[in-house]
Write a protein that holds these residues in place. Structure first.
Motif, short mmCIF file in Angstrom:
data_model
loop_
_atom_site.label_atom_id
_atom_site.label_comp_id
_atom_site.label_asym_id
_atom_site.label_seq_id
_atom_site.Cartn_x
_atom_site.Cartn_y
_atom_site.Cartn_z
N GLY A 5 -9.57 3.65 -2.34
CA GLY A 5 -9.73 2.20 -2.43
C GLY A 5 -8.56 1.47 -1.81
O GLY A 5 -8.73 0.49 -1.08
N SER A 6 -7.36 1.96 -2.07
CA SER A 6 -6.17 1.34 -1.49
C SER A 6 -6.15 1.50 0.02
O SER A 6 -5.85 0.56 0.75
CB SER A 6 -4.91 1.98 -2.08
OG SER A 6 -4.82 1.73 -3.46
N ALA A 7 -6.47 2.69 0.50
CA ALA A 7 -6.51 2.94 1.94
C ALA A 7 -7.56 2.07 2.62
O ALA A 7 -7.33 1.52 3.70
CB ALA A 7 -6.78 4.42 2.22
N SER A 8 -8.71 1.91 1.96
CA SER A 8 -9.78 1.07 2.51
C SER A 8 -9.32 -0.38 2.64
O SER A 8 -9.69 -1.07 3.59
CB SER A 8 -11.01 1.13 1.61
OG SER A 8 -11.54 2.42 1.60
N SER A 9 -8.52 -0.83 1.69
CA SER A 9 -8.11 -2.24 1.68
C SER A 9 -7.23 -2.62 2.86
O SER A 9 -7.16 -3.79 3.22
CB SER A 9 -7.40 -2.59 0.36
OG SER A 9 -6.12 -2.01 0.33
N ILE A 10 -6.57 -1.64 3.48
CA ILE A 10 -5.76 -1.96 4.66
C ILE A 10 -6.43 -1.48 5.95
O ILE A 10 -5.89 -1.66 7.03
CB ILE A 10 -4.33 -1.40 4.58
CG1 ILE A 10 -4.31 0.12 4.61
CG2 ILE A 10 -3.58 -1.96 3.38
CD1 ILE A 10 -2.97 0.71 5.03
N GLY A 11 -7.58 -0.85 5.83
CA GLY A 11 -8.29 -0.39 7.03
C GLY A 11 -7.79 0.93 7.56
O GLY A 11 -7.93 1.22 8.75
N ALA A 12 -7.23 1.77 6.70
CA ALA A 12 -6.70 3.07 7.10
C ALA A 12 -7.86 4.06 7.26
O ALA A 12 -8.15 4.85 6.37
CB ALA A 12 -5.68 3.57 6.08
N LYS A 13 -8.50 4.03 8.39
CA LYS A 13 -9.76 4.74 8.62
C LYS A 13 -9.66 6.26 8.45
O LYS A 13 -10.46 6.87 7.75
CB LYS A 13 -10.26 4.40 10.03
CG LYS A 13 -11.62 4.95 10.35
CD LYS A 13 -12.06 4.48 11.73
CE LYS A 13 -13.43 5.00 12.08
NZ LYS A 13 -13.84 4.51 13.41
N LYS A 14 -8.68 6.90 9.11
CA LYS A 14 -8.58 8.36 9.02
C LYS A 14 -8.14 8.79 7.63
O LYS A 14 -8.60 9.81 7.13
CB LYS A 14 -7.62 8.91 10.08
CG LYS A 14 -8.22 8.96 11.46
CD LYS A 14 -7.33 9.72 12.42
CE LYS A 14 -8.00 9.86 13.77
NZ LYS A 14 -7.14 10.60 14.72
N PHE B 67 0.84 -1.21 0.00
CA PHE B 67 0.00 0.00 0.00
C PHE B 67 0.87 1.25 0.00
O PHE B 67 0.67 2.17 -0.80
CB PHE B 67 -0.95 0.01 1.20
CG PHE B 67 -1.53 1.37 1.50
CD1 PHE B 67 -2.49 1.92 0.67
CD2 PHE B 67 -1.10 2.10 2.59
CE1 PHE B 67 -3.02 3.20 0.92
CE2 PHE B 67 -1.62 3.37 2.85
CZ PHE B 67 -2.58 3.91 2.02
N TYR B 68 1.84 1.31 0.90
CA TYR B 68 2.67 2.51 0.99
C TYR B 68 3.56 2.67 -0.24
O TYR B 68 3.76 3.80 -0.69
CB TYR B 68 3.48 2.51 2.29
CG TYR B 68 2.64 3.03 3.44
CD1 TYR B 68 2.39 4.39 3.56
CD2 TYR B 68 2.04 2.18 4.35
CE1 TYR B 68 1.58 4.91 4.56
CE2 TYR B 68 1.23 2.69 5.37
CZ TYR B 68 1.01 4.04 5.46
OH TYR B 68 0.21 4.54 6.45
N ARG B 69 4.04 1.58 -0.79
CA ARG B 69 4.86 1.69 -2.01
C ARG B 69 4.03 2.21 -3.18
O ARG B 69 4.42 3.14 -3.88
CB ARG B 69 5.48 0.33 -2.35
CG ARG B 69 6.53 0.44 -3.46
CD ARG B 69 7.00 -0.88 -3.95
NE ARG B 69 5.90 -1.48 -4.71
CZ ARG B 69 5.75 -2.77 -4.89
NH1 ARG B 69 6.59 -3.62 -4.37
NH2 ARG B 69 4.74 -3.23 -5.60
#
Length: 150
Positions: free
Chosen positions: A83-92, A49-51
């Motif tokens: 979408g990418s943030a949602s996939s790892i649960g990055a809520k904020k 995700f971060y990459r």
């Protein structure tokens, strides 16, 4: 430090990520996919995700520097990022993405720029905290996944 105390420290650190509103249930679902065959699955997904998101951040930064702003393009980039943030649960992070997209739809360039700065702060904060969490978890070693308190 004894092993049980270390495992408790990891569990408390993990719980604090939820208590601070940084992560949501999607992170728990990722953890449920992790097993002995792939013990670093969650860390690998977060690393990807971060990459991958670094490219999107650069694209958004560049698009925000253009005049006039292309809100459709910005919204498309942010849709991908969300979408990418949602996939790892990055809520904020996901919440900031939603706000950014609302500003795009309203044609509010200043709102987009302000929200993007906040998004980058949330993104960096989560990255730092997850890196610390994964580092500690690797040092301590595997344990049964703790369930999130509800």
């Amino acid at each position: 430090m004894d092993r049980n105390k270390q495992h408790r420290q990891v569990a408390l650190m993990r719980q604090s990520l939820f208590d601070q509103g940084l992560l949501d249930e999607q992170f728990v679902q990722l953890e449920e996919l992790q097993d002995d065959a792939n013990p670093n699955f969650v860390e690998e997904v977060v690393t990807l995700f971060y990459r991958d998101s670094a490219r999107l951040i650069l694209n958004i930064d560049q698009a925000l520097d253009k005049s006039p702003l292309d809100f459709a393009k910005l919204d498309g980039y942010m849709h991908q990022f969300k979408g990418s943030a949602s996939s790892i649960g990055a809520k904020k992070v996901k919440s900031e993405c939603t706000l950014f997209r609302e500003y795009c739809k309203a044609g509010n360039g200043e709102g987009c720029k302000r929200t993007f700065q906040q998004l980058k702060k949330e993104y960096a904060l989560l990255r730092k905290k997850l890196e610390t969490y994964f580092q500690l978890a690797r040092q301590v070693g595997p344990v049964e996944t703790a369930c999130r308190r509800i």
